[in-house]
Design an enzyme around this catalytic site. Structure first.
Site, short mmCIF file in Angstrom:
data_model
loop_
_atom_site.label_atom_id
_atom_site.label_comp_id
_atom_site.label_asym_id
_atom_site.label_seq_id
_atom_site.Cartn_x
_atom_site.Cartn_y
_atom_site.Cartn_z
N GLU A 11 5.28 0.04 -11.35
CA GLU A 11 5.23 1.06 -12.72
C GLU A 11 4.88 2.40 -12.28
O GLU A 11 3.64 2.85 -12.85
CB GLU A 11 4.52 0.29 -13.71
CG GLU A 11 3.25 -0.86 -13.27
CD GLU A 11 1.66 -0.22 -13.45
OE1 GLU A 11 1.41 0.36 -14.32
OE2 GLU A 11 1.32 -0.04 -12.30
N ASP A 16 1.17 3.83 -7.56
CA ASP A 16 2.30 3.16 -7.16
C ASP A 16 3.27 3.92 -6.23
O ASP A 16 3.84 3.42 -5.38
CB ASP A 16 3.26 2.99 -8.66
CG ASP A 16 2.52 2.27 -9.44
OD1 ASP A 16 2.70 1.19 -9.76
OD2 ASP A 16 1.58 2.80 -10.22
N VAL A 124 2.35 -4.35 -8.20
CA VAL A 124 1.37 -3.86 -8.22
C VAL A 124 1.15 -3.04 -9.77
O VAL A 124 0.47 -1.95 -9.80
CB VAL A 124 1.28 -2.55 -7.24
CG1 VAL A 124 1.23 -3.20 -5.81
CG2 VAL A 124 2.71 -1.77 -7.36
N GLN A 227 -9.57 10.91 -13.09
CA GLN A 227 -10.40 9.78 -12.74
C GLN A 227 -11.72 10.29 -12.89
O GLN A 227 -12.78 9.52 -13.10
CB GLN A 227 -10.17 9.44 -11.29
CG GLN A 227 -8.79 8.59 -11.10
CD GLN A 227 -9.00 7.02 -11.46
OE1 GLN A 227 -10.15 6.48 -11.73
NE2 GLN A 227 -7.72 6.57 -11.76
N HIS A 239 -5.17 2.39 -5.71
CA HIS A 239 -5.21 1.15 -5.96
C HIS A 239 -3.96 0.21 -5.11
O HIS A 239 -4.42 -0.68 -4.47
CB HIS A 239 -5.30 0.74 -7.33
CG HIS A 239 -6.26 1.40 -8.19
ND1 HIS A 239 -7.78 0.89 -8.01
CD2 HIS A 239 -6.35 2.35 -8.83
CE1 HIS A 239 -8.42 1.79 -9.03
NE2 HIS A 239 -7.85 2.54 -9.37
N ASP A 240 -2.88 0.69 -5.71
CA ASP A 240 -1.80 -0.33 -5.37
C ASP A 240 -1.36 -0.30 -3.96
O ASP A 240 -1.07 -0.95 -3.21
CB ASP A 240 -0.48 0.33 -5.98
CG ASP A 240 -0.55 0.31 -7.52
OD1 ASP A 240 -1.51 -0.38 -8.08
OD2 ASP A 240 0.02 0.61 -8.08
#
Length: 313
Positions: A11, A16, A124, A227, A239-240
């Site tokens: 997404e 991503d 993810v 962040q 993250h992903d």
């Protein structure tokens, strides 16, 4: 080297986009298709973002639009982190790249059913596409080699004190996936927050240059701001991208086998991934949960992928 066949379900989304960049370029990964789900922003926006990333990086992999809504809950987005477009920061050329006409869920089902059971799903984002595919055609379950997902946490959440965003965005879908019996690997916040992309990491990728270095810089400089604003972090975790790192070399990430259950009861723990770290429930483990990552190795891997986009001719 065995190439891992994967479908990347995402997404886009800043992190991503980094996962897409890595999956499309690393020789250990065979990226069959990209499926898009609503999540960080609405589906119309995440689809455009995915197509923009593919166009800029010349990722010639089919892109499929999937579920525009969660299975049950009211839709939420993460515009506080990813901005109004879902991928604020980069400026893209006018979009000419188009999505396939087939629905992402149908693509996932058809591809798995025609396979030899050697395809790994890499979701993810919210698990809506994967859960609907599982419910529409349960015969896909034994065809899935493994699901390597980004979501959840065994500690603190980031969207509520209990829940991580991807799971909270569609807890019922996550419940379907975590009870499916398919081998699961979970990269939760406890692990992914170790990949904070500080200004020196951004500068490192800028020095490499090329279209991926430029995109990395534009993307991660934006998340530096959000962040820090919302979580006090010194940069945006990617993250992903940890899921792609794990698939390339699982030795770079330490995991622990745990029984994981998704809380779908309304209340303060809605969307929590309840991880039985100590094994007190006595239930068989259903998930490999990411614990620590070798960050030097990981950023070296990201740099290797960024470098791969530099044209030599």
């Amino acid at each position: 080297m065995e190439k891992r066949k994967i479908i990347l379900d995402c997404e886009p989304g800043h992190d991503d986009a980094i996962a897409m960049m890595m999956a499309a370029k690393h020789p250990a990964i065979d990226l069959l298709g990209i499926t898009i789900v609503a999540g960080n922003q609405t589906l119309d926006k995440t689809l455009i973002n995915g197509l923009n990333v593919c166009q800029k990086l010349e990722i010639n992999v089919p892109v499929y639009a999937g579920m525009p809504q969660p299975i049950m809950r009211k839709q939420i987005v993460a515009d506080n982190i990813h901005g109004e477009t879902g991928l604020d920061g980069p400026v893209f050329e006018p979009l000419t790249r188009q999505a396939e006409s087939t629905h992402a869920v149908k693509y996932i089902i058809d591809t798995l059913m025609a396979s030899d059971g050697d395809i790994t799903l890499v979701p993810v984002g919210p698990l809506s596409n994967i859960a609907v595919a599982m419910r529409m055609q349960p015969a896909i379950l034994p065809k899935i080699r493994e699901i390597v997902l980004m979501g959840g946490a065994y500690g603190t959440g980031n969207f509520t004190p209990s829940a991580e965003f991807n799971i909270f965005a569609d807890p019922e879908a996550a419940r379907v996936v975590f009870t499916s019996g398919v081998p699961l690997v979970m990269m939760g916040l406890d692990l992914t927050n170790q990949t904070v992309c500080t200004p020196d990491v951004i500068a490192r990728m800028e020095r490499v240059g090329g279209p991926a270095g430029e995109l990395f810089s534009d993307i991660m400089n934006f998340t530096l701001k959000t962040q820090f604003e919302y979580y006090g972090l010194a940069g945006g975790p990617v993250h992903d991208a940890t899921c792609i790192g794990y698939l390339i070399n699982p030795d770079g990430i330490k995991t622990q086998d745990m029984y994981v259950e998704v809380d779908v009861n309304s209340g303060p723990c809605y969307g929590r991934t309840v991880c039985d770290e100590l094994g007190v429930l006595g239930k068989p483990a259903n998930t490999k949960v990411g614990i620590t990552i070798d960050t030097d190795w990981f950023w070296g891997l990201v740099e290797e992928c960024v470098r791969g986009y530099i044209k030599t001719h």
